[in-house]
Structures are given as C-alpha cells and as structure tokens.
Design a protein around this motif. Sequence first.
Motif, mmCIF file in Angstrom:
data_model
loop_
_atom_site.group_PDB
_atom_site.id
_atom_site.type_symbol
_atom_site.label_atom_id
_atom_site.label_comp_id
_atom_site.label_asym_id
_atom_site.label_seq_id
_atom_site.Cartn_x
_atom_site.Cartn_y
_atom_site.Cartn_z
ATOM 1 N N GLY A 1 -8.255 2.985 3.993
ATOM 2 C CA GLY A 1 -8.161 3.078 5.448
ATOM 3 C C GLY A 1 -6.829 2.648 6.027
ATOM 4 N N GLY A 2 -5.890 2.218 5.176
ATOM 5 C CA GLY A 2 -4.543 1.925 5.665
ATOM 6 C C GLY A 2 -4.168 0.461 5.765
ATOM 7 N N THR A 3 -5.076 -0.451 5.440
ATOM 8 C CA THR A 3 -4.732 -1.878 5.484
ATOM 9 C C THR A 3 -3.866 -2.223 4.285
ATOM 10 N N SER A 4 -2.769 -2.907 4.529
ATOM 11 C CA SER A 4 -1.849 -3.277 3.462
ATOM 12 C C SER A 4 -2.486 -4.345 2.579
ATOM 13 N N ILE A 5 -2.481 -4.137 1.266
ATOM 14 C CA ILE A 5 -3.097 -5.078 0.338
ATOM 15 C C ILE A 5 -2.330 -6.397 0.289
ATOM 16 N N THR A 6 -1.079 -6.378 0.750
ATOM 17 C CA THR A 6 -0.272 -7.601 0.777
ATOM 18 C C THR A 6 -0.341 -8.308 2.123
ATOM 19 N N GLY A 7 -1.105 -7.746 3.064
ATOM 20 C CA GLY A 7 -1.316 -8.405 4.353
ATOM 21 C C GLY A 7 -0.361 -7.969 5.441
ATOM 22 N N GLY A 8 -0.735 -8.311 6.677
ATOM 23 C CA GLY A 8 0.140 -8.096 7.809
ATOM 24 C C GLY A 8 -0.024 -6.791 8.545
ATOM 25 N N ARG A 9 -0.781 -5.839 7.985
ATOM 26 C CA ARG A 9 -0.926 -4.543 8.637
ATOM 27 C C ARG A 9 -2.274 -3.920 8.308
ATOM 28 N N GLY A 10 -2.879 -3.276 9.307
ATOM 29 C CA GLY A 10 -4.164 -2.628 9.105
ATOM 30 C C GLY A 10 -4.980 -2.645 10.382
#
Length: 328
Positions: free
Chosen positions: A254-263
Amino acid sequence: MKQKYIPLPGYREYFTLIILCAEFVLFALLSNKFLTEQNVTQIIQNASEIAIISIGMTIVIILGGIDISVGSVLGVCAIVAARLSAMGVNPILVVVLTICSGIVAGAANGLLVSLLKVPELIATLATMNFWRAIIFLMLGGSWLTGFPTVFNNIASGITFSIPNILFFILILYFVFWFVLTYRPFGRHLYAIGTNMEAARLNGIKVKKMKFASYMLLGALVGLSAIFYIDRMGTVEMTIGSDLAMQCIAAVVIGGTSITGGRGSVVGTLAGVLFVAVMSNGIVLLGVPSLLDHAIVGSLIIISIIIDVLLRKRIKKRRVETKTRLTIS
C-alpha cells in the motif's frame, strides 16, 4: 505561522490502486464466479481482521518498527473472547476484556522496544513464540467451538447487499486517516519515522510514542479477535499463523515505507484489498495456495526495492539542491 504536515497520498498509493483495478479485471475475466455478490461479500468478510490490524501495523511501520507477533496475539485474544462468551459474560464486558488482553500484549512489545531498546524484529519474534506457546497451553491441542457470538450482526450481517463489517472498517479507517493527517499524534509519528534523533531533539516523546503505538496495535488486534470468533465460530491451534505476513504485505504494498517516515492508511486499505482479492482469486482458479504466498512474498520484496531506490533518489536530489544553493 506554524505549518501543518499533511501526508498526501504518493505515487505508490496510486500505483496500488491501479494494480488493484487490474487484478479485479483479470480475475473477473478468468472466473465467472468472481464478481458475484456472494463472492465479493466473502472477500470483504475474510479481509476484515487483516484490514483492522493493518491500521495498527501501518502506524508501527511509519514509526520505523514492525510487529510479527500479531497472529499469536490474535489467537490469545480470540481464546479469551471465546472462553468469556462461553461463561455467559456480558457481551460489552467480553469486548472490553478482549481488547484489554490485546493492549497487554502490545504493552509487552512496547516495553521491550522503547524501554529495553530490544530491536523490534527480535522483540516481536520472542513474544510471537511466547504467545504461541500460551495458545497451545490454553487449547491443549483441541479446538474451541460452540460459544455464543458477540457481534455476529456486524461480523457476518448484510444490509442492502453490503456487508456490515465494511461500514465499520470504513469508519475506522476514516478516523485513523483524520488522526494521522490532522492531529499531533500523526505529525509526531511521521517525524520519528523520518529522523528519530531530530524528533527527540525537537521535544517529541519518542519512547512514549513507541509504547503507545504498540499498545494501539494490540488494541486493534483484540478488536479484530472479536470479529474473528463471530465470523468463524471456532478457535483452532493454527489461528493467525499467516496473519503477520498478510498485514505487513498489505501495508508495504500500500505504499508505506518499511524503513519508516512515509505511508498512509488510504494506501494500506488498497493493499488489504489487493491481498484479499489475490487470495480469493487463486482459490477460485484452483491454483495451489502456496502460489499465493509466493506472489505476496515477491510483492513485498519488489515494494522494498522500490522504496530503497526512491529514498536514494530523494537523497540524491537533496544533495544536488544543497550543492546548487551553496554555489549560488
């Protein structure tokens, strides 16, 4: 005047919606049973637990964490709900105690991650196995059946040919979209996921945010356990065994960054539907379910690769912009 950060959907979210539409068209052409009212209702109901838990998983991953224990926690919460229902406890109290059991499990993860600073993957791997052992002890190798339902009208009910659970899920997603978009909790969450140290220096309570996020995820797992036992009417030993992978896949696709900060939860909802439709379509076509796991796993890897390449591109642009400003 202080500007508010509003996380608008990026191209990854739109891309997920496009491939979701393509997936619908593909399975509709390959199977005449796919677009029937009964099958669409089945897809929505089967995806209900993943949809609810994926909201909390989105929050945790935006924060820069992960939780692979959600399947085991769902099992424990489902057993608690089933046992309480069988004892004739008031339905409202059953819901409260089941959600509380999920919060306790989430708090355990939160303590390990925020206070003891155990890496998220290691901490949740440990709790996953711990709760799986608890499930075995509570069930004793048998299944739980024959308990009264709590919210069967929501879990399995249909109004005007639309599953009631869909209304509940959409309301839940709207609430969390609003919180992540317009409330301080959401802004702090994105700030921590983007740069944890910078967020801490700006006065954001990083440890409290981590702890609260894992507790919130636990609460959502407890809530989904209520709908699970109402829909399935049984609790088996293998409950939730694939749940973590499905939720993480939905969030990352769904587009959430696995490294955090975006989604965003908007992208997550599209990811949930993509995973649910994929599983349903493969069953209708008579394809071995192992292929479903292979496809979902491949999509996770592709999403991570895209995310890494995107971050490198953004970093390169920032360096180039900074260099031009310095020269000028």
